[in-house]
Design a protein around this motif. Structure first.
Motif, short mmCIF file in Angstrom:
data_model
loop_
_atom_site.label_atom_id
_atom_site.label_comp_id
_atom_site.label_asym_id
_atom_site.label_seq_id
_atom_site.Cartn_x
_atom_site.Cartn_y
_atom_site.Cartn_z
N THR A 1 0.82 -1.22 0.00
CA THR A 1 0.00 0.00 0.00
C THR A 1 0.85 1.27 0.00
O THR A 1 0.34 2.34 0.28
N GLU A 2 2.16 1.14 -0.30
CA GLU A 2 3.02 2.33 -0.33
C GLU A 2 2.60 3.22 -1.49
O GLU A 2 2.53 2.79 -2.64
N LEU A 3 2.30 4.48 -1.19
CA LEU A 3 1.76 5.37 -2.21
C LEU A 3 2.80 5.76 -3.25
O LEU A 3 2.46 6.07 -4.40
N SER A 4 4.09 5.75 -2.86
CA SER A 4 5.11 6.14 -3.85
C SER A 4 5.72 4.92 -4.53
O SER A 4 6.72 5.02 -5.21
N ASN B 1 7.16 2.09 -6.73
CA ASN B 1 7.40 1.70 -8.13
C ASN B 1 8.49 0.63 -8.11
O ASN B 1 9.23 0.50 -7.13
N ASN C 1 5.29 13.11 3.66
CA ASN C 1 4.81 11.96 2.86
C ASN C 1 3.52 11.43 3.45
O ASN C 1 3.44 11.17 4.65
N LYS C 2 2.53 11.25 2.59
CA LYS C 2 1.30 10.59 3.05
C LYS C 2 1.61 9.09 3.10
O LYS C 2 2.11 8.54 2.13
N ILE C 3 1.33 8.46 4.24
CA ILE C 3 1.48 7.00 4.25
C ILE C 3 0.16 6.39 4.69
O ILE C 3 -0.52 6.92 5.57
N SER C 4 -0.19 5.28 4.04
CA SER C 4 -1.46 4.64 4.38
C SER C 4 -1.31 3.95 5.74
O SER C 4 -0.21 3.68 6.21
N THR D 1 0.65 0.75 5.46
CA THR D 1 2.10 0.96 5.32
C THR D 1 2.70 1.29 6.68
O THR D 1 3.76 0.77 7.05
#
Length: 297
Positions: free
Chosen positions: A130-133, A135, A260-263, A266
């Motif tokens: 669920t890491e928003l960044s 890749n 940083n937004k983290i869920s 995460t």
């Protein structure tokens, strides 16, 4: 000092990548500034340069190559994803260490150690999903750096010498710098000459660009130097726990600085992973302690 320098390095490093996304070149700068620092230190006799012979050089080259690969891939990851996420993946390093010890060195790893690594793997998996960044470049690069640093520690054990840690790290930095220059020129050279430098200077100005690169190199060298000196002075358990807390520090500070937004998942995954590393480090260091006592007896 170790934590503080590491946090400053991570924040400044990511700020550079936000306007100058060239991790191979920046990796070279990190090592280059450190090597200049070492040469100046040797020049004034602080510390005195320890002589090196061909036998020691042969032992140090594999350590330095692993250091170079691990360093570049860490930076590729830092440039590609949130710093907090790279550090969460790098919490898997003990897992790779255990695997290499068991399957490469043939050392028996007790079941308790393997079990303590389960939450690390689970936590990193949860955080990655669920890491928003997220890749793949960032994820795979951080994984390669884990493997490289694992092999670095294996080769370091073979290269254990009477040389003090400051001199040892200086020689490793020099060899690693030589290894890092060719990929930087091949992979980023043409783009840097065409647009990379001019874009960065247009965004922040020449003075800030040069001072950022200088300071990030200084902080990189100093935090590694102090980490190495710390390892010399403390018991394995203290250093292992110190390393875990360092990740907590860096993850916390970079989330605050970069917002940083983290869920939630995460966040929970990161906490589980770090807790697992703490348990693993504790069990491993206790085993080392028992081994030491056994030898002393």
């Amino acid at each position: 000092m170790w934590y503080l320098l590491n946090v400053i390095f991570n924040i400044l490093n990511k700020k550079i990548y936000n306007y100058f996304p060239y991790p191979y070149f920046v990796s070279v700068i990190h090592l280059f500034v450190g090597v200049v620092y070492c040469l100046v230190s040797w020049g004034v006799g602080l510390p005195k340069r320890a002589p090196i012979d061909s036998n020691l050089l042969k032992l140090l080259i594999p350590v330095a190559i692993c250091h170079a690969i691990g360093h570049i891939t860490s930076n590729v990851s830092f440039a590609a994803v949130a710093v907090s996420f790279t550090h969460t993946i790098k919490a898997l390093e003990p897992f790779f260490n255990a695997a290499a010890s068991q399957f490469v060195l043939g050392q028996q790893i007790p079941l308790t150690l393997w079990l303590s690594l389960a939450p690390v793997v689970l936590g990193v998996s949860m955080a990655s999903l669920t890491e928003l960044s997220f890749n793949w470049t960032g994820f795979i690069s951080a994984m390669i750096s884990n493997i490289s640093f694992t092999y670095r520690s294996i080769y370091s054990k073979k290269a254990m010498t009477d040389m003090d840690s400051t001199n040892l790290y200086a020689y490793i930095s020099i060899i690693a710098l030589i290894c890092c220059i060719p990929p930087a020129i091949i992979l980023e050279g043409p783009t840097l000459v065409k647009t990379g430098f001019s874009d960065a200077i247009a965004k922040v100005g020449l003075t800030k660009f040069i001072s950022d690169l200088f300071w990030v190199g200084m902080f990189y060298h100093l935090y590694n130097q102090i980490a190495t000196n710390t390892l010399e002075r403390v018991a394995p358990l203290t250093h292992a726990v110190g390393n875990v807390l360092k990740r907590v520090f860096v993850i916390g500070f970079t989330i605050l600085v970069f917002g940083n937004k983290i869920s939630t998942q995460t966040g929970i995954g990161t906490v589980i992973a770090i807790t697992g590393v703490a348990i693993y480090s504790y069990i491993k260091a206790q085993m080392e302690e028992e081994k030491r006592k056994g030898k002393a007896a």
